[in-house]
Design an enzyme around this catalytic site. Sequence first.
Site, PDB file in Angstrom:
ATOM      1  N   ASN A   9     137.155  99.916 -18.924  1.00  0.00           N
ATOM      2  CA  ASN A   9     136.191  99.277 -20.028  1.00  0.00           C
ATOM      3  C   ASN A   9     134.954  99.330 -19.541  1.00  0.00           C
ATOM      4  O   ASN A   9     134.457  98.615 -18.512  1.00  0.00           O
ATOM      5  CB  ASN A   9     136.774  97.604 -20.227  1.00  0.00           C
ATOM      6  CG  ASN A   9     135.920  97.037 -21.060  1.00  0.00           C
ATOM      7  OD1 ASN A   9     134.982  97.285 -21.667  1.00  0.00           O
ATOM      8  ND2 ASN A   9     136.187  95.592 -20.919  1.00  0.00           N
ATOM      9  N   TRP A  10     134.341 100.223 -20.227  1.00  0.00           N
ATOM     10  CA  TRP A  10     133.002 100.528 -19.942  1.00  0.00           C
ATOM     11  C   TRP A  10     132.016  99.233 -20.177  1.00  0.00           C
ATOM     12  O   TRP A  10     130.703  99.301 -19.982  1.00  0.00           O
ATOM     13  CB  TRP A  10     132.289 101.742 -20.572  1.00  0.00           C
ATOM     14  CG  TRP A  10     132.919 103.078 -20.002  1.00  0.00           C
ATOM     15  CD1 TRP A  10     133.535 103.056 -18.724  1.00  0.00           C
ATOM     16  CD2 TRP A  10     132.632 104.361 -20.533  1.00  0.00           C
ATOM     17  NE1 TRP A  10     133.899 104.341 -18.704  1.00  0.00           N
ATOM     18  CE2 TRP A  10     133.343 105.216 -19.457  1.00  0.00           C
ATOM     19  CE3 TRP A  10     131.982 104.929 -21.588  1.00  0.00           C
ATOM     20  CZ2 TRP A  10     133.432 106.559 -19.945  1.00  0.00           C
ATOM     21  CZ3 TRP A  10     132.093 106.259 -21.994  1.00  0.00           C
ATOM     22  CH2 TRP A  10     132.739 107.179 -20.892  1.00  0.00           C
ATOM     23  N   LYS A  11     132.488  98.288 -21.008  1.00  0.00           N
ATOM     24  CA  LYS A  11     131.456  97.265 -21.763  1.00  0.00           C
ATOM     25  C   LYS A  11     130.126  97.836 -22.244  1.00  0.00           C
ATOM     26  O   LYS A  11     130.474  98.948 -22.741  1.00  0.00           O
ATOM     27  CB  LYS A  11     131.091  96.480 -20.594  1.00  0.00           C
ATOM     28  CG  LYS A  11     132.371  96.121 -19.812  1.00  0.00           C
ATOM     29  CD  LYS A  11     132.378  94.696 -18.903  1.00  0.00           C
ATOM     30  CE  LYS A  11     133.527  94.371 -17.940  1.00  0.00           C
ATOM     31  NZ  LYS A  11     133.496  93.119 -17.435  1.00  0.00           N
ATOM     32  N   HIS A  96     138.617  89.861 -25.066  1.00  0.00           N
ATOM     33  CA  HIS A  96     138.294  89.818 -24.056  1.00  0.00           C
ATOM     34  C   HIS A  96     137.464  88.760 -23.514  1.00  0.00           C
ATOM     35  O   HIS A  96     136.740  88.131 -24.483  1.00  0.00           O
ATOM     36  CB  HIS A  96     137.528  91.230 -23.659  1.00  0.00           C
ATOM     37  CG  HIS A  96     136.813  91.500 -22.240  1.00  0.00           C
ATOM     38  ND1 HIS A  96     135.858  90.671 -21.676  1.00  0.00           N
ATOM     39  CD2 HIS A  96     137.399  92.305 -21.399  1.00  0.00           C
ATOM     40  CE1 HIS A  96     135.770  90.977 -20.482  1.00  0.00           C
ATOM     41  NE2 HIS A  96     136.698  91.993 -20.255  1.00  0.00           N
ATOM     42  N   GLU A  98     134.767  88.056 -22.246  1.00  0.00           N
ATOM     43  CA  GLU A  98     133.292  88.002 -22.577  1.00  0.00           C
ATOM     44  C   GLU A  98     133.042  87.772 -24.222  1.00  0.00           C
ATOM     45  O   GLU A  98     132.042  87.193 -24.538  1.00  0.00           O
ATOM     46  CB  GLU A  98     132.637  89.513 -22.099  1.00  0.00           C
ATOM     47  CG  GLU A  98     132.704  89.306 -20.584  1.00  0.00           C
ATOM     48  CD  GLU A  98     132.574  90.930 -19.878  1.00  0.00           C
ATOM     49  OE1 GLU A  98     132.519  91.824 -20.490  1.00  0.00           O
ATOM     50  OE2 GLU A  98     132.917  90.845 -18.769  1.00  0.00           O
ATOM     51  N   GLU A 168     143.770  88.780 -17.485  1.00  0.00           N
ATOM     52  CA  GLU A 168     142.326  88.892 -16.766  1.00  0.00           C
ATOM     53  C   GLU A 168     141.951  87.431 -16.504  1.00  0.00           C
ATOM     54  O   GLU A 168     141.312  86.854 -17.246  1.00  0.00           O
ATOM     55  CB  GLU A 168     141.452  89.488 -17.873  1.00  0.00           C
ATOM     56  CG  GLU A 168     141.886  91.118 -18.447  1.00  0.00           C
ATOM     57  CD  GLU A 168     140.581  91.696 -18.280  1.00  0.00           C
ATOM     58  OE1 GLU A 168     140.594  92.739 -17.708  1.00  0.00           O
ATOM     59  OE2 GLU A 168     139.860  91.513 -19.308  1.00  0.00           O
ATOM     60  N   GLY A 174     134.470  90.952 -12.782  1.00  0.00           N
ATOM     61  CA  GLY A 174     133.132  91.299 -12.286  1.00  0.00           C
ATOM     62  C   GLY A 174     132.612  90.604 -10.971  1.00  0.00           C
ATOM     63  O   GLY A 174     131.448  90.584 -10.782  1.00  0.00           O
ATOM     64  N   SER A 214     138.446  92.780 -11.182  1.00  0.00           N
ATOM     65  CA  SER A 214     137.875  93.465  -9.821  1.00  0.00           C
ATOM     66  C   SER A 214     139.070  94.278  -9.255  1.00  0.00           C
ATOM     67  O   SER A 214     139.132  94.346  -7.915  1.00  0.00           O
ATOM     68  CB  SER A 214     137.475  92.113  -8.891  1.00  0.00           C
ATOM     69  OG  SER A 214     136.380  91.290  -9.315  1.00  0.00           O
ATOM     70  N   GLY A 235     137.081  97.366 -15.391  1.00  0.00           N
ATOM     71  CA  GLY A 235     135.776  97.121 -15.672  1.00  0.00           C
ATOM     72  C   GLY A 235     134.822  98.004 -14.693  1.00  0.00           C
ATOM     73  O   GLY A 235     134.873  99.359 -14.755  1.00  0.00           O
ATOM     74  N   GLY A 236     134.297  97.721 -13.838  1.00  0.00           N
ATOM     75  CA  GLY A 236     133.384  98.046 -12.788  1.00  0.00           C
ATOM     76  C   GLY A 236     133.818  99.455 -12.152  1.00  0.00           C
ATOM     77  O   GLY A 236     133.030 100.319 -12.178  1.00  0.00           O
TER      78      GLY A 236
HETATM   79  C1  PEP Z   1     136.988  93.502 -17.541  1.00  0.00           C
HETATM   80  O1  PEP Z   1     136.086  93.590 -17.775  1.00  0.00           O
HETATM   81  O2  PEP Z   1     137.891  93.835 -18.235  1.00  0.00           O
HETATM   82  C2  PEP Z   1     137.123  93.670 -15.982  1.00  0.00           C
HETATM   83  C3  PEP Z   1     138.470  93.556 -15.453  1.00  0.00           C
HETATM   84  O3  PEP Z   1     136.007  93.889 -15.123  1.00  0.00           O
HETATM   85  P1  PEP Z   1     135.871  94.194 -13.561  1.00  0.00           P
HETATM   86  O4  PEP Z   1     137.053  95.102 -13.203  1.00  0.00           O
HETATM   87  O5  PEP Z   1     134.680  94.637 -13.407  1.00  0.00           O
HETATM   88  O6  PEP Z   1     136.431  93.009 -13.040  1.00  0.00           O
END
Ligand code: PEP
Length: 252
Positions: A9-11, A96, A98, A168, A174, A214, A235-236
């Site tokens: 997920n590049w956001k 999500h 966010e 999640e 993040g 994470s 994500g990251g």
């Molecule tokens: C996400 O946004 O779905 C996510 C899991 O982010 P991260 O891996 O950066 O925690």
Amino acid sequence: MRKNIVAGNWKMNKTLQEGLTFSNELKKLLNNKSVNCEVVIGTPFIHLSEVAKSFKGTKVMVAAQNCADKESGAYTGEVSASMISSTNATHVILGHSERRAYYNETPELLKDKVLQALSSNLTPIFCVGEALEERESDKHFDVVAEQLKGSLFELSKDDFSKLILAYEPVWAIGTGKTASAEQAQEMHAFIRKTLVEKYGEEVANDTSILYGGSCNAGNAKELFSNPDVDGGLIGGASLEAEKFLPIIEAFN
Ligand code: PEP
């Protein structure tokens, strides 16, 4: 059959050019490697078509990170599920945290988005997860059960079986703070039990439940080795091909 899946997920990151650099790098890294899971990359809307084209002929699929709750019409700025589908994207991330937190996406609205996605043959990757204070006050199971029921449990068995779920925990997204393998397994097993009660053993056993929060090259193997964790939503660590590859390889 339940599938193992690693989804990025590049956001709201990467220009189109940076996105295409990533896809070229990942293609090179995956060349001649055996991949034992499905791989999906969630890009911004405007990258979908080009990134999907770039991965054509590979096993990598492309996801949007949102879709409209309406089919078409006077909804300025919105992107419909059928538009996403027309780019050759195959998946859409919905619910999500966010989007729930910053764009006020409610269970009711998400219900409509899921229906739109399914009617355009997109596979929803539907996210659920509790906030830190909800976990600390021991409400995490109730919160996740309500998120599932509030948006998904009016679906027929047939439609529900088209979904991928992602657990999640909001406190792990993040933050560098990952759920322990035990915490992830405990919640994934709870989700599966909730699905057994609603849709029966077969649907529950066939539903892929991803962990997100994470997740990275260092912890993916341990997290994915749990019986009810079928992969990750990343994500990251999905922003650089060299960091994403070892997460895919956690299934090798
Ligand atoms: C996400 O946004 O779905 C996510 C899991 O982010 P991260 O891996 O950066 O925690």
